[in-house]
Design a protein around this motif. Structure first.
Motif, PDB file in Angstrom:
ATOM      1  N   VAL A  27       0.870  -1.172   0.000  1.00 13.35           N
ATOM      2  CA  VAL A  27       0.000   0.000   0.000  1.00 13.35           C
ATOM      3  C   VAL A  27       0.907   1.221   0.000  1.00 13.35           C
ATOM      4  O   VAL A  27       1.644   1.443   0.959  1.00 13.35           O
ATOM      5  N   LYS A  29       2.748   4.314   0.501  1.00 11.99           N
ATOM      6  CA  LYS A  29       2.839   5.412   1.474  1.00 11.99           C
ATOM      7  C   LYS A  29       4.001   6.358   1.142  1.00 11.99           C
ATOM      8  O   LYS A  29       4.391   7.173   1.975  1.00 11.99           O
ATOM      9  N   ILE A 228      -4.368   1.370   6.658  1.00 11.24           N
ATOM     10  CA  ILE A 228      -4.884   1.323   5.292  1.00 11.24           C
ATOM     11  C   ILE A 228      -6.222   2.046   5.239  1.00 11.24           C
ATOM     12  O   ILE A 228      -7.146   1.707   5.985  1.00 11.24           O
ATOM     13  N   GLU A 232      -7.608   3.294  -0.198  1.00  9.06           N
ATOM     14  CA  GLU A 232      -6.471   2.435  -0.553  1.00  9.06           C
ATOM     15  C   GLU A 232      -6.913   0.986  -0.685  1.00  9.06           C
ATOM     16  O   GLU A 232      -6.475   0.268  -1.593  1.00  9.06           O
ATOM     17  N   GLN A 236      -6.484  -0.500  -4.307  1.00  9.12           N
ATOM     18  CA  GLN A 236      -5.287  -1.316  -4.482  1.00  9.12           C
ATOM     19  C   GLN A 236      -5.476  -2.781  -4.099  1.00  9.12           C
ATOM     20  O   GLN A 236      -4.594  -3.605  -4.372  1.00  9.12           O
TER      21      GLN A 236
END
Length: 522
Positions: A27, A29, A228, A232, A236
């Motif tokens: 994820v 960042k 998360i 997201e 994703q």
């Protein structure tokens, strides 16, 4: 075919390079990395609960400062960063120093220093830990010609287990203070310093000399730096949602709703997007089961003892209104359990009153709520967890059939078999017992609900019915229903859109169980 091509979920993997190189789900960042390293500050601190991605973010910073541009291909930062300078990085993982004494802690710190001393060298006469860190930073700077990056993950890990021990805490704290002391004096040689932990650093006096650290834990731009977000997850990880839905026989929307109820609901500032617990969400996708993962990964024994110490009833864990200074405070100095609950992740921010600068703190989701209630059963109901589980299941079956009579029969039989425990000779005990059990059923439950003419003992709302309950001890169920009628409690809930049922329950303090009950439809 699509399902076979889904990336694996990195459950428990906290190294950025390993996740990227082995094609795990990541994820992204890295926008936060870019914002942080290009901000005006140099020293930063981030607080988040355990297993919330602090270590992964720190590892991402490590790869960035090591100049490993190849790892960031296709990520947000690849379109933002124009210079990929390689810096000497000193990375200290303090999670290895849990459950240690002074000698062991010093030995572990010394070992981590020695690994870097093999690379950058060591000044003659630098024998103490703080002198060795000073020497290491200066040697790394002189050898590379570039300023040094210091990353400390879980800085407070050695202190958490002794936070309330009068002898051990000062001893270990002094070791940590002496170790970090050189950071301020080495400022000319430092490019970036980043520390993570659960508890706040400033009041612990570990960094008393380093008074220019920026605490970004409640800064809005970094609200989603760990965890998360729903955006997201949907953007994703949608393939994983579809696979999970298919295996569980749910629609896509039903799967999202169940994931949201179980793992969502965290906020570390306000306003903030909803944050899902990353460990639980990734575990659910990895195992294709919606179960309790984060709560089950750590034993909250210490937390339960602190709840008892401060006299916090189960129903009082959530719904707390507090100033930031009350929950953004050091646990070693706390005069309430709020700071411990918040920093440990058992309650989170749910709302903010800008006029009075006060926050509403509550339990984030069903995983935490049910986990907490299971942990509290031995203290309020029974130590026989198997019997308790069986009872809860039987009561749940009755409630979901709108069979309140059957539920109360089950409760009466169960309480008759529970061995004697203290503090059962008052009405509030049974109120808390019902609150725990109803919460375990996953049903909305509230106690002491205000109405224009008094407070309702318990309000329980299922998908089909709202129950208004009044409890009595050594009186009668008729008295309980009469009180509901006398104070016209149901009128407070007429706009809920559900049928309202009045329930009067009387408990017998000698038999320590339900004596009688009366159920009436409004």
């Amino acid at each position: 075919m699509e399902m076979q091509q889904l990336k694996r979920c990195p459950v428990g993997i906290q190294t950025f390079s390993e996740i990227i190189e082995n094609n795990y789900v990541y994820v992204d960042k890295t926008e936060h990395v870019y914002r942080l390293v290009h901000s005006d500050g140099k020293y930063f601190f981030l607080s988040r609960p355990r297993r919330f991605g602090k270590s992964l973010f720190t590892s991402t910073l490590r790869s960035y400062f090591e100049g490993r541009r190849d790892l960031f291909k296709g990520l947000v930062i690849s379109g933002l960063e124009t210079e990929w300078t390689e810096y000497p990085v000193l990375y200290f993982d303090m999670s290895r120093a849990k459950h240690v004494d002074k000698d062991t802690l010093e030995s572990m710190l010394g070992f981590q220093l020695s690994q870097y001393e093999k690379i950058y060298g060591k000044s003659d006469g630098a024998n103490k830990l703080n002198d060795r860190l000073t020497s290491l930073i200066m040697c790394a700077y002189e050898q590379t010609g570039r300023k040094v990056v210091v990353l400390v993950d879980e800085y407070d890990a050695p202190l958490l287990d002794v936070m309330h021990e009068e002898h051990e805490l000062p001893v270990l704290r002094n070791v940590m203070r002496n170790f970090y002391f050189p950071l301020k004096a080495c400022d000319p040689y430092l490019r970036f310093v980043f520390l993570t932990g659960i508890t706040k650093f400033s009041q612990l006096s570990i960094f008393s000399e380093l008074n220019n650290i920026s605490n970004i834990s409640m800064d809005e731009p970094y609200a989603a730096i760990c965890g998360i977000t729903e955006e997201e997850m949907l953007g994703q990880m949608d393939g994983h949602i579809k696979r999970l839905a298919g295996i569980l026989g749910l629609s896509h929307d039903e799967a999202v709703r169940k994931l949201k109820e179980r793992y969502d609901g965290y906020h570390f500032t306000w306003p903030s997007p909803d944050i899902y617990n990353p460990f639980s969400l990734l575990s659910a996708f990895s195992r294709n089961k919606i179960e309790d993962y984060w709560f089950g990964s750590g034993t909250p024994t210490y937390l339960i003892e602190m709840l008892r110490k401060f006299g916090i009833m189960p129903s009082g864990i959530g719904g707390i209104e507090a100033m930031a200074s009350e929950f953004d405070a050091p646990t070693e100095q706390m005069n309430s359990v709020t700071a411990l609950l918040y920093q440990s992740g058992y309650i989170t921010i749910k709302d903010y009153d800008a006029m009075f600068q006060s926050y509403l703190l509550d339990i984030p989701n069903n995983e935490v709520r049910i986990g907490l209630m299971k942990s509290l059963i031995p203290y309020y109901v029974t130590t026989d967890s198997r019997q308790a589980t069986s009872t809860v299941i039987n009561m749940a079956r009755a409630v979901y059939k709108d069979d309140m009579d059957g539920m109360l029969r089950c409760l009466r039989e169960f309480l008759l078999t529970v061995p004697y425990c203290d503090h059962t000779a008052y009405e509030g005990h049974y109120q808390q017992v019902l609150y725990i059990i109803f919460s375990l059923l996953g049903i909305y439950t509230d106690i002491e609900v205000r109405t224009p003419r008094g407070r309702v003992d318990i309000v329980m709302r299922t998908s089909t019915t709202l129950y208004v309950m009044e409890l009595k001890l050594d009186k009668s169920a008729v008295d309980a229903v009469n009180q509901i009628d006398l104070n016209d409690y149901p009128s407070r809930f007429v706009l809920c859109g559900l049928p309202i049922v009045k329930v009067g329950i009387n408990f017998d303090s000698v038999k320590r169980t339900v004596d009688s009950w009366k159920i009436e439809q409004c």
